[in-house]
Design a protein around this motif. Structure first.
Motif, PDB file in Angstrom:
ATOM      1  N   GLY A  74       0.771  -1.232   0.000  1.00  0.00           N
ATOM      2  CA  GLY A  74       0.000   0.000   0.000  1.00  0.00           C
ATOM      3  C   GLY A  74       0.804   1.284   0.000  1.00  0.00           C
ATOM      4  N   VAL A  75       2.125   1.182  -0.002  1.00  0.00           N
ATOM      5  CA  VAL A  75       2.993   2.355   0.017  1.00  0.00           C
ATOM      6  C   VAL A  75       3.629   2.521  -1.360  1.00  0.00           C
ATOM      7  CG1 VAL A  75       5.018   3.423   1.078  1.00  0.00           C
ATOM      8  CG2 VAL A  75       3.460   2.051   2.463  1.00  0.00           C
ATOM      9  N   GLY A  76       3.423   3.694  -1.967  1.00  0.00           N
ATOM     10  CA  GLY A  76       3.961   3.963  -3.297  1.00  0.00           C
ATOM     11  C   GLY A  76       5.305   4.653  -3.250  1.00  0.00           C
ATOM     12  N   THR A  77       6.211   4.215  -4.127  1.00  0.00           N
ATOM     13  CA  THR A  77       7.531   4.827  -4.273  1.00  0.00           C
ATOM     14  C   THR A  77       7.723   5.180  -5.742  1.00  0.00           C
ATOM     15  OG1 THR A  77       8.382   3.426  -2.497  1.00  0.00           O
ATOM     16  CG2 THR A  77      10.007   4.511  -3.908  1.00  0.00           C
ATOM     17  N   VAL A  78       7.998   6.452  -6.016  1.00  0.00           N
ATOM     18  CA  VAL A  78       8.181   6.888  -7.397  1.00  0.00           C
ATOM     19  C   VAL A  78       9.542   6.417  -7.895  1.00  0.00           C
ATOM     20  CG1 VAL A  78       8.348   8.868  -8.944  1.00  0.00           C
ATOM     21  CG2 VAL A  78       6.710   8.902  -7.059  1.00  0.00           C
ATOM     22  N   GLU A  79       9.533   5.611  -8.979  1.00  0.00           N
ATOM     23  CA  GLU A  79      10.778   5.144  -9.592  1.00  0.00           C
ATOM     24  C   GLU A  79      11.338   6.199 -10.530  1.00  0.00           C
ATOM     25  OE1 GLU A  79      10.542   1.415 -11.614  1.00  0.00           O
ATOM     26  OE2 GLU A  79       9.519   0.444  -9.949  1.00  0.00           O
ATOM     27  N   GLN A  80      10.456   6.757 -11.361  1.00  0.00           N
ATOM     28  CA  GLN A  80      10.873   7.804 -12.280  1.00  0.00           C
ATOM     29  C   GLN A  80       9.694   8.672 -12.667  1.00  0.00           C
ATOM     30  OE1 GLN A  80      12.171   6.509 -16.249  1.00  0.00           O
ATOM     31  NE2 GLN A  80      12.293   4.439 -15.484  1.00  0.00           N
ATOM     32  N   SER A  81      10.023   9.876 -13.090  1.00  0.00           N
ATOM     33  CA  SER A  81       9.044  10.854 -13.530  1.00  0.00           C
ATOM     34  C   SER A  81       9.532  11.405 -14.863  1.00  0.00           C
ATOM     35  CB  SER A  81       8.942  11.965 -12.478  1.00  0.00           C
ATOM     36  OG  SER A  81       8.017  12.929 -12.865  1.00  0.00           O
ATOM     37  N   PHE A  82       8.629  11.530 -15.846  1.00  0.00           N
ATOM     38  CA  PHE A  82       9.057  11.958 -17.173  1.00  0.00           C
ATOM     39  C   PHE A  82       7.894  12.546 -17.955  1.00  0.00           C
ATOM     40  CE2 PHE A  82       7.834   7.522 -17.233  1.00  0.00           C
ATOM     41  CZ  PHE A  82       6.935   7.467 -18.278  1.00  0.00           C
ATOM     42  N   THR A  83       8.236  13.294 -18.997  1.00  0.00           N
ATOM     43  CA  THR A  83       7.242  13.761 -19.960  1.00  0.00           C
ATOM     44  C   THR A  83       7.399  12.914 -21.219  1.00  0.00           C
ATOM     45  OG1 THR A  83       8.700  15.378 -21.008  1.00  0.00           O
ATOM     46  CG2 THR A  83       7.414  16.137 -19.093  1.00  0.00           C
ATOM     47  N   LEU A  84       6.395  12.930 -22.069  1.00  0.00           N
ATOM     48  CA  LEU A  84       6.503  12.176 -23.323  1.00  0.00           C
ATOM     49  C   LEU A  84       7.577  12.768 -24.220  1.00  0.00           C
ATOM     50  CD1 LEU A  84       2.777  11.342 -24.054  1.00  0.00           C
ATOM     51  CD2 LEU A  84       4.564   9.824 -23.206  1.00  0.00           C
ATOM     52  N   ASN A  85       7.797  14.078 -24.154  1.00  0.00           N
ATOM     53  CA  ASN A  85       8.873  14.686 -24.944  1.00  0.00           C
ATOM     54  C   ASN A  85      10.232  14.115 -24.534  1.00  0.00           C
ATOM     55  OD1 ASN A  85       7.170  16.296 -26.450  1.00  0.00           O
ATOM     56  ND2 ASN A  85       7.405  18.070 -25.121  1.00  0.00           N
ATOM     57  N   GLU A  86      10.443  13.951 -23.234  1.00  0.00           N
ATOM     58  CA  GLU A  86      11.700  13.372 -22.751  1.00  0.00           C
ATOM     59  C   GLU A  86      11.864  11.934 -23.240  1.00  0.00           C
ATOM     60  OE1 GLU A  86      11.912  15.935 -18.589  1.00  0.00           O
ATOM     61  OE2 GLU A  86      11.050  13.926 -18.574  1.00  0.00           O
ATOM     62  N   VAL A  87      10.769  11.174 -23.229  1.00  0.00           N
ATOM     63  CA  VAL A  87      10.822   9.785 -23.691  1.00  0.00           C
ATOM     64  C   VAL A  87      11.181   9.736 -25.178  1.00  0.00           C
ATOM     65  CG1 VAL A  87       9.493   7.672 -24.064  1.00  0.00           C
ATOM     66  CG2 VAL A  87       9.212   8.954 -21.968  1.00  0.00           C
ATOM     67  N   MET A  88      10.594  10.634 -25.958  1.00  0.00           N
ATOM     68  CA  MET A  88      10.879  10.640 -27.399  1.00  0.00           C
ATOM     69  C   MET A  88      12.345  10.988 -27.671  1.00  0.00           C
ATOM     70  SD  MET A  88       8.210   9.544 -28.729  1.00  0.00           S
ATOM     71  CE  MET A  88       7.346   8.836 -27.357  1.00  0.00           C
ATOM     72  N   LEU A  89      12.893  11.905 -26.883  1.00  0.00           N
ATOM     73  CA  LEU A  89      14.318  12.213 -27.033  1.00  0.00           C
ATOM     74  C   LEU A  89      15.177  10.994 -26.690  1.00  0.00           C
ATOM     75  CD1 LEU A  89      14.468  15.805 -25.519  1.00  0.00           C
ATOM     76  CD2 LEU A  89      14.727  15.161 -27.923  1.00  0.00           C
ATOM     77  N   ASN A  90      14.804  10.300 -25.624  1.00  0.00           N
ATOM     78  CA  ASN A  90      15.541   9.091 -25.232  1.00  0.00           C
ATOM     79  C   ASN A  90      15.395   7.992 -26.278  1.00  0.00           C
ATOM     80  OD1 ASN A  90      16.469  10.286 -22.893  1.00  0.00           O
ATOM     81  ND2 ASN A  90      14.804   9.481 -21.648  1.00  0.00           N
ATOM     82  N   ALA A  91      14.214   7.866 -26.859  1.00  0.00           N
ATOM     83  CA  ALA A  91      14.013   6.876 -27.923  1.00  0.00           C
ATOM     84  C   ALA A  91      14.902   7.201 -29.116  1.00  0.00           C
ATOM     85  CB  ALA A  91      12.544   6.844 -28.345  1.00  0.00           C
ATOM     86  N   GLY A  92      15.053   8.480 -29.397  1.00  0.00           N
ATOM     87  CA  GLY A  92      15.949   8.898 -30.482  1.00  0.00           C
ATOM     88  C   GLY A  92      17.386   8.496 -30.221  1.00  0.00           C
ATOM     89  N   LEU A  93      17.805   8.558 -28.948  1.00  0.00           N
ATOM     90  CA  LEU A  93      19.163   8.114 -28.600  1.00  0.00           C
ATOM     91  C   LEU A  93      19.340   6.641 -28.928  1.00  0.00           C
ATOM     92  CD1 LEU A  93      19.654   9.791 -25.077  1.00  0.00           C
ATOM     93  CD2 LEU A  93      20.636  10.535 -27.253  1.00  0.00           C
ATOM     94  N   VAL A  94      18.322   5.851 -28.590  1.00  0.00           N
ATOM     95  CA  VAL A  94      18.390   4.408 -28.843  1.00  0.00           C
ATOM     96  C   VAL A  94      18.431   4.142 -30.347  1.00  0.00           C
ATOM     97  CG1 VAL A  94      17.167   2.207 -28.603  1.00  0.00           C
ATOM     98  CG2 VAL A  94      17.240   3.807 -26.683  1.00  0.00           C
ATOM     99  N   LEU A  95      17.524   4.783 -31.078  1.00  0.00           N
ATOM    100  CA  LEU A  95      17.433   4.529 -32.524  1.00  0.00           C
ATOM    101  C   LEU A  95      18.682   4.969 -33.279  1.00  0.00           C
ATOM    102  CD1 LEU A  95      13.716   5.471 -33.184  1.00  0.00           C
ATOM    103  CD2 LEU A  95      14.748   3.210 -33.337  1.00  0.00           C
ATOM    104  N   SER A  96      19.338   6.014 -32.781  1.00  0.00           N
ATOM    105  CA  SER A  96      20.541   6.492 -33.479  1.00  0.00           C
ATOM    106  C   SER A  96      21.802   5.770 -33.017  1.00  0.00           C
ATOM    107  CB  SER A  96      20.703   7.998 -33.264  1.00  0.00           C
ATOM    108  OG  SER A  96      20.957   8.287 -31.904  1.00  0.00           O
ATOM    109  N   GLY A  97      21.659   4.889 -32.020  1.00  0.00           N
ATOM    110  CA  GLY A  97      22.823   4.149 -31.537  1.00  0.00           C
ATOM    111  C   GLY A  97      23.747   4.986 -30.668  1.00  0.00           C
ATOM    112  N   ASP A  98      23.251   6.095 -30.142  1.00  0.00           N
ATOM    113  CA  ASP A  98      24.051   6.981 -29.305  1.00  0.00           C
ATOM    114  C   ASP A  98      24.428   6.265 -28.006  1.00  0.00           C
ATOM    115  OD1 ASP A  98      24.985   9.019 -27.547  1.00  0.00           O
ATOM    116  OD2 ASP A  98      23.811  10.515 -28.628  1.00  0.00           O
ATOM    117  N   PRO A  99      25.714   6.225 -27.661  1.00  0.00           N
ATOM    118  CA  PRO A  99      26.137   5.572 -26.426  1.00  0.00           C
ATOM    119  C   PRO A  99      25.526   6.201 -25.169  1.00  0.00           C
ATOM    120  CG  PRO A  99      28.042   6.093 -27.796  1.00  0.00           C
ATOM    121  CD  PRO A  99      26.848   6.712 -28.441  1.00  0.00           C
ATOM    122  N   ALA A 100      25.060   7.439 -25.270  1.00  0.00           N
ATOM    123  CA  ALA A 100      24.454   8.118 -24.120  1.00  0.00           C
ATOM    124  C   ALA A 100      23.186   7.401 -23.655  1.00  0.00           C
ATOM    125  CB  ALA A 100      24.138   9.568 -24.468  1.00  0.00           C
ATOM    126  N   ALA A 101      22.573   6.620 -24.530  1.00  0.00           N
ATOM    127  CA  ALA A 101      21.359   5.887 -24.160  1.00  0.00           C
ATOM    128  C   ALA A 101      21.631   4.913 -23.008  1.00  0.00           C
ATOM    129  CB  ALA A 101      20.794   5.137 -25.364  1.00  0.00           C
TER     130      ALA A 101
END
Length: 129
Positions: A74-101
């Motif tokens: 019954g106790v919630g712990t936030v693992e992460q917080s994000f916007t969809l814009n942030e997710v799309m930028l991160n997805a771009g890192l993955v798709l481009s093969g950027d090591p920063a991903a």
């Protein structure tokens, strides 16, 4: 029209419908009396954690962002917080093969959450951004 072209058209139409819904526009068939009411719940989806039946992981919309929350006893712990814009930028890192991903903590969970948010047409719950 071949199957690939139809699929592309359907995907574009689906994306357009989601964008319009973010601005309060709903498409309805003339036979429908009124469109279904949008969800007012913060919780988008809740899944039981594999191997731990007493723990759940939820995706919720709060204050213009999405959060992945682990709920145990019954106790919630936030693992992460994000916007969809942030997710799309991160997805771009993955798709481009950027090591920063590789340095983005919980990237797989974040991308899976975004997939569920779009699948359940819940992007507008946190402002669509």
């Amino acid at each position: 029209m071949d199957a690939d072209t139809r699929e592309d058209a359907c995907l574009r139409a689906d994306h357009l419908i989601r964008l319009l819904s973010d601005y309060g526009v709903a498409l309805i068939r003339p036979t429908e009396k009124e469109p279904p009411a949008p969800s007012t719940s913060e919780t988008i989806i809740s899944n039981q954690v594999f191997g731990d039946p007493k723990t759940f992981r939820e995706i919720i919309a709060v204050d213009g962002k999405f959060e992945i929350v682990t709920v145990k006893a019954g106790v919630g712990t936030v693992e992460q917080s994000f916007t969809l814009n942030e997710v799309m930028l991160n997805a771009g890192l993955v798709l481009s093969g950027d090591p920063a991903a590789k340095s983005v903590k919980g990237l797989g969970t974040q991308l899976a959450a975004a997939t569920e948010i779009y699948r359940l047409n819940a992007a507008g719950l946190a402002g669509g951004k």
